[in-house]
Design an enzyme around this catalytic site. Structure first.
Site, short mmCIF file in Angstrom:
data_model
loop_
_atom_site.label_atom_id
_atom_site.label_comp_id
_atom_site.label_asym_id
_atom_site.label_seq_id
_atom_site.Cartn_x
_atom_site.Cartn_y
_atom_site.Cartn_z
N GLU A 488 0.84 -1.20 0.00
CA GLU A 488 0.00 0.00 0.00
C GLU A 488 0.88 1.25 0.00
OE1 GLU A 488 -2.41 -0.41 3.46
OE2 GLU A 488 -3.12 -2.40 2.91
N LEU A 517 -5.76 -2.30 -1.00
CA LEU A 517 -5.60 -2.13 0.45
C LEU A 517 -6.18 -3.34 1.16
CD1 LEU A 517 -5.07 0.77 -0.60
CD2 LEU A 517 -6.10 1.61 1.52
N GLU A 519 -4.39 -6.69 3.19
CA GLU A 519 -3.16 -7.38 3.58
C GLU A 519 -3.15 -8.84 3.16
OE1 GLU A 519 -3.09 -3.59 5.22
OE2 GLU A 519 -4.68 -5.08 5.50
N TYR A 545 -1.87 -3.90 11.19
CA TYR A 545 -2.61 -4.32 10.00
C TYR A 545 -2.28 -5.76 9.59
CZ TYR A 545 -3.43 0.73 9.27
OH TYR A 545 -3.79 2.04 9.41
N HIS A 589 -1.43 2.51 14.83
CA HIS A 589 -0.19 2.96 14.22
C HIS A 589 0.99 2.79 15.17
CE1 HIS A 589 -3.41 4.99 12.00
NE2 HIS A 589 -2.59 5.01 10.97
#
Length: 799
Positions: A488, A517, A519, A545, A589
């Site tokens: 991505e 997008l 995984e 992710y 994140h």
């Protein structure tokens, strides 16, 4: 079957289940007889009977020559017509000849009898798998309509397909023997070597798949995507340039998120006119274990999809399956675009040998499925074509049954794996000398000059972590024409943190590209690319992710070499931006858990912190993937990507110059080797990732207080550098583990275990992040490992 064979199988030749009895009655009903027809054994008008056996199941008539054999009309005048031409179509308008239909019928029969053998082997504790293919034998025609060179990833009810593919080999393989050895978990089984019951063989282009439903579809999409690309990039071609990829599954799998993602990605590629020669086959028997698939659902879900051509055939009609597969395969091969082949089938019996389906299915439904038995359908084709009489059908059935059960008795005691060393042998082969040589091999001087635009990185001065990784990727792409970088935002944007900046411009969209997008699809693409002979380097944008796609590493990537004894492999280096301390973004994140990676057998988990280590370790991972087929997770600490300083603002203590190629060999970092910073004798701090930056700062503060601490950077989280841990722990007698992952399931637990296993008798303690998700903003500091916590724990241990 001979009496001796019958004795070996404990009477299995006489025991017949309801499916077998229904088949025999259906074939007998095709006989044209009168009440006074002589059966050639002195009896007038005797009807076939099925007396109950001792266990309540019906038994077959025990005469050595079945009564129906003499009832068949002469071979030259069946049903009043001349014997048909075997070379002619088995029915008007079909491309399936009578001769080929007879061959496929034999494969169907053998497949059915392998199910019988599986149950018999299990009853004797000599077999370990009873999920059968009964009702799905129409996939014999699927194999016949494809080319032997087309790679196939098969549904577990694809025994007939495998037998046909085995017969197509030159010279033909013993497909029945292969399957029986698999059922018996025999070491001599040719693909998994007794490690699992799979359908696969390297010489047959059948790639083994796991039991996780639909998990092989992302790999199939990836393989189809990269077949042509591999040829254009000069990779060693395992499959012909015009090959197509087959992936089959059951109807229940259509509902799995993995299937949905894979089909979406295939259609997404087709929509953009990207070549993707994939034939997805759904063998729809209407039920997943006990859960029904609503009638019409598969067609509704697949038939109107943009970018995915839909075909349908009656799976119980061999000619229909053959003709429809020919059409579907031709379309995929010519258009280089995906198609969905929907085969309506039946499941005869429960999901597995011990599953009684009467608990959740009505008797009428079960009988209707038996009427749709594909063996009956093929027998009717052959009888109507004048190629076999009903009696000859039954004789053929009996001969196949005797052969398969006899072989089962012979192979039941085949030797199995008996030691951990044998089981583990194909899991993660390591060739350190070859890896070291590969890691030190650069591209040519001209290729490097072009890739870097004349500005070589070794002349650029000290670099950050992100810059060092970028330079290493550039060098690797220049040296390895078959290497791909994708994920991505990695191409046009150059990565969220700029780590892949400039790679698209230097190497083009054929090798550096953005993906959907998703995984699962990113990792599936890597799985297929590695299988096709390329070296994929996918990027997972954030560690958090990864978790919704982790099975593509755990269940697929890490198992392929294990379940194929290294005959298939999927080398890859998965770059993962991870860990916390960004100061923004919250948990998704800043995820700080690597537990889902560390317990995957054979997976290499690299966790560099410093720029020089990252460059050398990335070269090692790429070389290990090439030499050993290794699957590597390369976890990059986001918070250190652009770090420049260590102890004070402007000191540049975290930037390091990039080594020129002539120094790569000397700076090689072997898998599983740690690095020590400092030589303090009071305390050893064991850490990794962001913990290294924190620990080096803490060690500096401690030194000012008279406490001499050395810092051991693990660098590799799997395999853990246990020898280095023990050596550095012994050097000081005190060990403090500074672990930025969570207290439960964190890396510190493994380090403590390594110390205990190694007999360390000194003091050991740990500081770690809390068992918490990482919150947003300043609250993150309350749950994450801190420099202050390291310092306080160190003082406590030494004081």
């Amino acid at each position: 079957m001979s009496r001796a064979a019958d004795e070996r199988t404990g009477g299995a030749a006489q025991e017949r289940d309801a499916v077998e009895r229904h088949f025999a009655r259906s074939i007998l009903a095709m006989l044209t007889v009168t009440p006074d027809l002589s059966y050639g054994n002195g009896e007038q008008g005797r009807q076939a009977s099925f007396p109950p056996s001792v266990d309540g199941q019906a038994a077959w008539p025990e005469e050595s020559s079945p009564a129906w054999a003499a009832a068949a009309p002469p071979a030259t005048a069946r049903h009043g017509v001349a014997l048909a031409d075997p070379g002619a179509p088995v029915r008007p308008g079909s491309a399936l000849t009578g001769e080929r239909c007879l061959e496929l019928f034999d494969a169907q029969l053998a497949s059915r009898h392998l199910d019988v053998a599986a149950r018999w082997l299990r009853s004797k504790n000599a077999g370990f798998y009873t999920i059968g293919s009964s009702g799905h034998e129409g996939n014999a025609a699927l194999a016949a309509a494809l080319r032997p060179g087309d790679p196939a990833l098969l549904h577990y009810r694809s025994c007939a397909f495998y037998l046909v593919r085995a017969a197509q080999a030159v010279p033909p393989r013993d497909g029945v023997g292969d399957v029986l050895l698999g059922l018996a978990a025999a070491e001599a089984e040719p693909i998994a070597g007794g490690r699992h019951k799979v359908l696969g063989h390297a010489d047959l282009n059948v790639i083994p798949v796991t039991s996780t439903i639909a998990s092989h579809l992302p790999r199939a999409v990836g393989l189809a995507f990269t077949l042509g690309r591999a040829a254009r990039l000069g990779a060693a071609a395992r499959w012909p340039a015009d090959a197509i990829v087959l992936a089959s599954m059951g109807d229940a799998s259509v509902n799995h998120s993995t299937a949905a993602g894979a089909l979406n990605t295939a259609a997404y590629c087709a929509y953009q006119r990207l070549p993707l020669p994939l034939l997805v086959v759904c063998e729809d028997n209407g039920i997943g274990i006990s859960v029904r698939t609503p009638p019409g659902w598969v067609a509704a879900a697949a038939s109107g999809r943009t970018g995915l051509r839909y075909f349908h055939a009656n799976g119980s009609d061999l000619a229909d399956v053959f003709d429809t597969t020919l059409a579907a395969a031709a379309w995929v091969r010519q258009q280089r675009s995906p198609a969905f082949l929907h085969l309506s089938m039946v499941r005869l019996g429960g999901h597995a040998g011990a599953y009684p389906e009467t608990a959740y299915r009505q008797a009428a439904e079960i009988i209707a499925d038996r009427d749709a038995d594909p063996l009956i359908g093929t027998a009717r084709l052959l009888i109507d074509a004048g190629l076999l009489s009903p009696g000859e059908v039954l004789d053929r059935y009996e001969a196949s049954r005797a052969e398969v059960l006899g072989r089962a008795a012979e192979l039941a005691g085949a030797p199995r794996l008996t030691s951990a060393a044998k089981v583990l042998a194909p899991l993660a082969p390591r060739r350190p000398d070859e890896v070291a040589a590969g890691a030190a091999a650069p591209g040519g001087a001209a290729a490097r000059h072009r890739a870097f635009g004349g500005r070589l990185p070794e002349s650029a001065g000290p670099m950050t972590l992100a810059q060092a990784i970028n330079a290493t990727l550039t060098d690797a792409l220049a040296a390895r024409p078959g290497m791909l970088v994708f994920g991505e935002d990695v191409a046009c944007k150059g990565g969220v943190y700029g780590v892949t900046r400039g790679l698209l411009a230097a190497f083009g969209a054929g090798r550096v590209f953005d993906t959907v997008l998703d995984e699962q699809s990113i990792l599936g693409l890597a799985l297929g690319a590695g299988l096709a002979g390329l070296l994929p380097v996918p990027e997972i944008q954030y560690l958090a992710y990864l978790h919704n796609a982790a099975d593509q590493i755990r269940g697929e990537a890490a198992t392929l070499s294990f379940f194929s004894q290294g005959r298939y492999r999927n080398p890859m280096v998965v770059r993962i931006a991870g860990y916390a301390y960004q100061g923004f973004g919250g948990h998704f994140h800043n995820d700080n858990s690597v537990a889902a990676l560390r317990d995957i057998p054979g997976l290499i988990v690299a966790s560099p912190a410093r720029p020089d280590d990252a460059a050398a370790m990335l070269r090692t991972c790429l070389a290990a993937a090439e030499a050993d087929g290794s699957v590597c997770a390369f976890v990059e600490p986001i918070a250190l990507y652009h770090a420049r300083d260590l102890l004070a603002a402007g000191d540049g203590g975290w930037k390091v110059s990039y080594d020129p190629p002539e120094r790569w060999a000397a700076g090689h970092v072997p898998v599983g080797r740690a690095r020590t910073h400092g030589d303090g004798t009071d305390l050893t701090i064991v850490t990794f990732g962001n913990g290294l930056w924190l620990s080096l700062r803490a060690a500096d503060k401690l030194a000012a207080e008279g406490i001499g601490a050395r810092v051991l950077d693990l660098r590799w989280l799997a395999p853990l550098p246990a020898e280095d841990i023990l050596a550095e722990a012994t050097a000081t007698g005190r060990v403090l583990i500074a672990d930025e992952t969570r207290r439960t399931g964190g890396v510190a637990e493994a380090v403590l275990a390594a110390l205990a296993d190694g007999g360390f008798r000194g003091r050991a303690a740990r500081v770690a992040s809390e068992d918490s998700f990482v919150p947003l903003g300043d609250a993150a500091a309350a749950v994450l490992l801190s420099q202050q916590a390291i310092e306080a724990a160190a003082r406590s241990m030494v004081g």
